[in-house]
Design a protein around this motif. Sequence first.
Motif, PDB file in Angstrom:
ATOM      1  N   PRO A 270       0.711  -1.537  -0.045  1.00 11.15           N
ATOM      2  CA  PRO A 270      -0.082  -0.051  -0.004  1.00 11.15           C
ATOM      3  C   PRO A 270       1.023   1.294   0.007  1.00 11.15           C
ATOM      4  O   PRO A 270       1.935   1.369   0.525  1.00 11.15           O
ATOM      5  CB  PRO A 270      -0.587  -0.278   1.310  1.00 11.15           C
ATOM      6  CG  PRO A 270       0.028  -0.959   2.332  1.00 11.15           C
ATOM      7  CD  PRO A 270       0.873  -2.020   1.269  1.00 11.15           C
ATOM      8  N   GLU A 331      -5.473   1.026   5.162  1.00 12.64           N
ATOM      9  CA  GLU A 331      -5.828   1.431   3.613  1.00 12.64           C
ATOM     10  C   GLU A 331      -7.207   2.202   3.414  1.00 12.64           C
ATOM     11  O   GLU A 331      -8.192   1.830   4.187  1.00 12.64           O
ATOM     12  CB  GLU A 331      -5.874   0.559   2.911  1.00 12.64           C
ATOM     13  CG  GLU A 331      -4.513  -0.622   2.669  1.00 12.64           C
ATOM     14  CD  GLU A 331      -4.672  -1.448   1.733  1.00 12.64           C
ATOM     15  OE1 GLU A 331      -5.547  -1.590   1.117  1.00 12.64           O
ATOM     16  OE2 GLU A 331      -3.571  -2.385   1.876  1.00 12.64           O
ATOM     17  N   GLY A 335      -6.673   3.315  -1.157  1.00 11.38           N
ATOM     18  CA  GLY A 335      -5.681   2.410  -1.281  1.00 11.38           C
ATOM     19  C   GLY A 335      -4.615   2.713  -0.486  1.00 11.38           C
ATOM     20  O   GLY A 335      -3.423   2.190  -0.583  1.00 11.38           O
ATOM     21  N   GLU A 336      -4.449   3.702   0.367  1.00 12.58           N
ATOM     22  CA  GLU A 336      -3.357   4.420   0.880  1.00 12.58           C
ATOM     23  C   GLU A 336      -3.494   4.111   2.599  1.00 12.58           C
ATOM     24  O   GLU A 336      -4.571   3.850   3.140  1.00 12.58           O
ATOM     25  CB  GLU A 336      -3.381   5.989   0.834  1.00 12.58           C
ATOM     26  CG  GLU A 336      -3.206   6.299  -0.547  1.00 12.58           C
ATOM     27  CD  GLU A 336      -3.234   7.756  -0.936  1.00 12.58           C
ATOM     28  OE1 GLU A 336      -2.540   8.321  -1.526  1.00 12.58           O
ATOM     29  OE2 GLU A 336      -3.804   8.634   0.011  1.00 12.58           O
ATOM     30  N   ARG A 337      -2.034   3.992   3.072  1.00 11.90           N
ATOM     31  CA  ARG A 337      -2.288   3.912   4.361  1.00 11.90           C
ATOM     32  C   ARG A 337      -1.794   5.361   5.017  1.00 11.90           C
ATOM     33  O   ARG A 337      -0.894   5.875   4.234  1.00 11.90           O
ATOM     34  CB  ARG A 337      -1.230   2.891   4.928  1.00 11.90           C
ATOM     35  CG  ARG A 337      -0.985   2.945   6.393  1.00 11.90           C
ATOM     36  CD  ARG A 337      -0.071   1.766   6.908  1.00 11.90           C
ATOM     37  NE  ARG A 337       0.153   1.631   8.138  1.00 11.90           N
ATOM     38  CZ  ARG A 337       0.958   0.880   8.879  1.00 11.90           C
ATOM     39  NH1 ARG A 337       1.718   0.241   8.288  1.00 11.90           N
ATOM     40  NH2 ARG A 337       1.049   0.990  10.327  1.00 11.90           N
TER      41      ARG A 337
END
Length: 477
Positions: A270, A331, A335-337
Amino acid sequence: MGDRALGRATRATLAMILTLLGSRLALGQETTVEGRPVAEIRVRYSSGAAVSEPVPALALKVGRSFSFSEERQSLRQIYRMGDYADIRVSAVVASGGLEVNFIVTPNLYNNVIRIEGLRAPPTEAVALASMRLALGDPFRESALGEAIERLEGVLRDDGFYQARVKWRLEPHPVTRQMDVSVSVSPGLRAHVGAITLVNRTPYMDEQLLRRLRISAKTAITAAGLSHDNERLKKFLVNQGYLGAGGVISRGTYDPKSNRVPLTIAVTAGPRVRLEIVGAHLSESQQRKLVPIFEEGAVDEDLLQEGRRNIRDYLQSQGYFDADVQVRSEQENQHGERVITYDIARGNYYRLAGIAFEGNRYFESTLLSRRLGLQPAAFASRGRFSQQLLRADADSIRSVYVANGFRDAQVTSSINDHYRNKRNNLFVTFHIVEGNQTRVASLEVEGNQAIPTRELLNVAGSTDGQPYSESTIASDRN
């Protein structure tokens, strides 16, 4: 004693040479040795000379009946001395009884280990380190064989798949040393063959291969492949994929083409986005203070280290009460952390100065050198926090306790309007020294081997010196 040596000792025992004066002992009569009286026991070299090293009392003894179990125990006792590489036993049946000889081969020890014919990489230092033949260790052919295998592995890692390795031994019996000369014929270094890319990133294969810079012209070396892998990982980390990783695996070497196929598996994971809330930090400052970028990984230890770095940076800028908290959200819809640092800067301060009151035994200049607090200077608003303040008070008290002031007390006060300026701090340490305890006398009891005067010469505590628990503990040690 190594397993191999013990095995050889057991075989030597089973194949014991039995000789009868004037005639050879028949095979069927070997059992007649058991129970015969032992007339003489010698430990000697194959030349016939007696060994120079003191031999421990053996289980097999003169005047007692010969026993195979005591003979095996005696072998083990001699091996435990660590001086001999091999032992064999000879028993001669004489008129007065058995004459038992333990015939020993002395150990030789690793002396000079040299490697010739290398073409770096690997360097001679790396090649020697891979062999792991320590100078001064007993020489063993089995250990040498394992060392050569490790060296050949290092050569393959650096592309020398056709390398031939030979070695020559140079024993020095007088000094009991063994020199080992290793000759390497490296051959041609292998090159990269077919490349198989396992791509688990949002980037095209062509983009990743350009970053790798690996082609059919690339020579195989361990450092080179590692560097290529790190270059690709750095590219992905710079794009925010801090969990990115790559693994380069080698296929089967083809001796005809002198090439090695590679399989490169790349995973992005991610994307990580860093947010700073409550203060402004430039991108370069963020990368400097938060180690997840440098380490290319996200874990709790690195996040907490980043929190402390940001807090310390703000305190160095004059925000002495700055507080920083970190939270990590898994996420999101993109789709990011997301890693968020929430900053409460607090008021803007300046540490104008530090003073001491009540100190008579120690001068203020000596105490100030132990402080973590730092007054303001050119281009700096000083260094201050409540944690540093408490630590400095404890440090000052420990100095007094170590010098006999067992009841010393240290407190502090803060003037935050020093010279009528708001948020201009002045810190004062208030010291109550109390009475000083000194050593009245120092005695040593129970010493018989070493005179008292000699022991007292290494003691820091003497009559009239300030009493200190730490000094007493040091003297005891």
